[in-house]
Design an enzyme around this catalytic site. Structure first.
Site: not given
Ligand SMILES: Cc1cc2nc3c(=O)[nH]c(=O)nc-3n(C[C@H](O)[C@H](O)[C@H](O)COP(=O)(O)OP(=O)(O)OC[C@H]3O[C@@H](n4cnc5c(N)ncnc54)[C@H](O)[C@@H]3O)c2cc1C
Length: 389
Positions: A136, A160, A162, A268, A364
Site C-alpha cells: 500500500s 505479486w 499479475t 434447487r 489497486e
Molecule cells: C492477486 C494479486 C495480484 C496483484 N497484482 C499486482 C501487480 O500486477 N502489480 C503490482 O505491482 N502489485 C500487484 N499486487 C500487489 C497489490 O498491489 C498489493 O497487494 C496491495 O498494494 C496491498 O499491499 P500488500 O499486499 O503488501 O498489503 P499491505 O500494504 O502490507 O497491507 C496489509 C493490510 O494492512 C492494511 N493497511 C495498509 N496500510 C494501512 C493504513 N494506512 N491504514 C489502515 N490499513 C492499512 C491493508 O488494507 C491490508 O489490509 C497484486 C496483489 C494480489 C493479491
C-alpha cells in the site's frame, strides 16, 4: 430492469459493443474459467483471441494499431470479461495500464517498438510496482536504478506481478537516488529472473510472479518520462485506469454471482419448493440485484466524469471500486451460501468467485486505503457533509 436506464444510459454504439463483449465472454471465456482456475494458468490462445478482437488495444491510439475505446466502452469490456473470469480481466487490467503508460510517456521509438504488438496481443505487458516491503505504501520501494554508460542497471525484487509468468514486457518502478522512475523492461533482459508464485487464493489463473533484478541492464530509451516522474505522473494515472478497470470487473463478478445464484435457486428444491421461493433466499437475491445495479451506476458515473476530466473523477473512481469490490465479496459469499455444499465443490463457479472477489478488495488500493482516501476527500471538499457528486 435496465440498471443503465435514464441519465446514465448507454449510447447505441456502446450497447452494441457491450453485446459483442458479452458474446465473446460467453463463448471464449466463461466455459473454461473453472478449468483455468484449477490449472493455475491461462492458455496463450485466450490472449491471442483478445488481441485479435481488439481488446488488448483498448487504451492504445489508433495510429499504433489500437482500438482507442472510449472510457465507457473500456469499462463495459471489463465488466463483460469480469462476468466470465477475473483472471482474464486482470490480464486486461495490467496490460492496459502498461500500454496506456507507454502511449502517454514512451519515447517515439519505444511506442513504435511495443504498442502495435501490444495492440495485436503478440506482446503482453505487466505492471511491476509492489515489492516484498512495499505494498500500500508504494513510495517505499527500494528497487534501484543506477546510470551506467548510455543506460541503467536495475537491482531489486518486485512481487505479486499479475501475468508476470508470461508477460513479454514489464513496466518497472525503481529509484534513481531518491527519484522514483519508470522503466520499460523486456522480459529477456539479462539479469532479470521471473519466479512463478503459485496457488494464490484468487485470480489463480492470472499467472502471478516475482521479478528479480540482479545487475539488469536496460538502455536509456527504456526510461519513461523523466527521472522522478515514476510515482505521481506515471504510476498514479496508470493505477487510476487500473482501479477503474477493477471496479467494472467487480461489477461483472457481481453480475455473474447474481446469474449463478438465480439459476441455482430456481431449480434447487427444499421443504417442498424451489429455494428461490424462501424469503431468506429472496433477501440475498434482492441485495445482490441492488448491489450490482448500484455498482454499475457508480462505475458509469465515474466513467462519465473521467471522460470530461472532471475534478471529481478521481474520487468517483475510488468510490466505484470500493463499492463494487466490497459488494462483490458479499455477493460471492452469498452465492456460496445459496449453493450450499455444492458451492464448495472445486468444480463450482461459486467458490472460485468468492476467492476472486477477495482479491478485488486488495488490488489497486485495498479496502482500507480506499476508506482513508474517500474520507479524506469528503472531509476536504464538503465541510457541510456533502460528498463529491
Ligand atoms: C492477486 C494479486 C495480484 C496483484 N497484482 C499486482 C501487480 O500486477 N502489480 C503490482 O505491482 N502489485 C500487484 N499486487 C500487489 C497489490 O498491489 C498489493 O497487494 C496491495 O498494494 C496491498 O499491499 P500488500 O499486499 O503488501 O498489503 P499491505 O500494504 O502490507 O497491507 C496489509 C493490510 O494492512 C492494511 N493497511 C495498509 N496500510 C494501512 C493504513 N494506512 N491504514 C489502515 N490499513 C492499512 C491493508 O488494507 C491490508 O489490509 C497484486 C496483489 C494480489 C493479491
Amino acid at each position: 430492469m435496465n440498471a443503465t436506464a435514464g441519465v446514465l444510459s448507454l449510447t447505441d454504439s456502446q450497447s452494441k459493443v457491450l453485446h459483442e463483449y458479452r458474446q465473446f465472454t460467453a463463448t471464449e471465456i466463461a466455459p473454461f474459467a473453472n478449468e483455468w482456475d484449477r490449472a493455475g494458468r491461462l492458455p496463450r490462445d485466450i490472449v491471442v483471441a483478445m488481441g485479435r478482437a481488439g481488446y488488448l488495444g483498448a487504451l492504445i491510439p489508433v495510429e499504433y494499431g489500437g482500438s482507442a475505446l472510449d472510457i465507457i466502452e473500456f469499462g463495459l469490456l471489463n465488466e463483460a470479461l469480469g462476468v466470465g473470469c477475473s483472471s482474464v480481466r486482470s490480464v486486461l487490467t495490467v496490460h492496459s495500464m502498461v500500454s496506456y503508460a507507454i502511449a502517454r510517456w514512451g519515447k517515439p521509438e519505444e511506442r513504435e517498438r511495443w504498442l502495435p504488438r501490444m495492440a495485436r496481443g503478440e506482446c503482453v505487458g505487466a505492471f511491476a510496482l509492489s515489492e516484498p516491503g512495499a505494498g500500500s505504501d508504494a513510495a517505499r520501494i527500494t528497487t534501484s536504478a543506477r546510470p551506467d554508460g548510455d543506460g541503467y542497471v536495475l537491482d531489486g525484487t518486485k512481487k505479486w506481478i499479475t501475468y508476470g509468468q508470461a508477460a513479454d514486457v514489464f513496466l518497472v518502478f525503481a529509484r534513481i537516488d531518491e527519484r522514483i522512475t519508470a522503466f520499460v523492461v523486456p522480459r529477456d533482459s539479462p539479469g532479470l529472473t521471473v519466479v512463478p508464485i503459485a496457488d494464490m487464493l484468487g485470480t489463480r489463473a492470472s499467472m502471478i510472479a516475482e521479478l528479480r533484478f540482479d545487475n539488469c541492464k536496460v538502455p536509456g530509451t527504456a526510461l519513461l518520462g523523466r527521472p522522478g516522474f515514476g510515482l505521481v505522473a506515471i504510476a498514479g494515472p496508470a493505477l487510476e485506469y487500473g482501479r477503474y478497470s477493477v471496479a467494472w470487473g467487480a461489477v461483472g463478478l457481481l453480475q455473474a454471482c447474481l446469474e449463478e445464484s438465480l439459476s441455482y435457486a430456481r431449480q434447487r428444491h427444499q421443504f417442498g419448493s424451489v429455494i428461490a421461493e424462501h424469503q431468506l433466499i429472496q433477501r440475498l437475491l434482492s441485495d445482490m440485484a441492488t448491489t450490482v445495479s448500484a455498482a454499475r451506476l457508480l462505475c458509469l458515473q465515474a466513467g462519465r466524469l473521467k471522460e470530461t476530466e472532471h475534478p471529481d473523477a478521481v474520487a468517483a473512481i475510488w468510490m466505484a471500486k470500493y463499492f463494487a469490490s466490497t459488494g462483490a465479496f458479499r455477493a460471492a459469499a452469498d452465492t456460496v451460501q445459496i449453493h450450499g455444499a455444492s458451492g464448495c465443490l472445486p468444480t463450482s463457479s461459486a467458490q472460485r468467485m468468492l476467492r476472486d472477489a477477495k482479491v478485488m478488495e486488495l488490488i489497486e488500493g485495498s479496502t482500507q486505503i480506499q476508506q482513508i482516501v474517500i474520507s479524506e476527500r469528503v472531509c476536504a471538499t464538503a465541510p457541510d457533509g456533502e460528498g463529491p457528486r
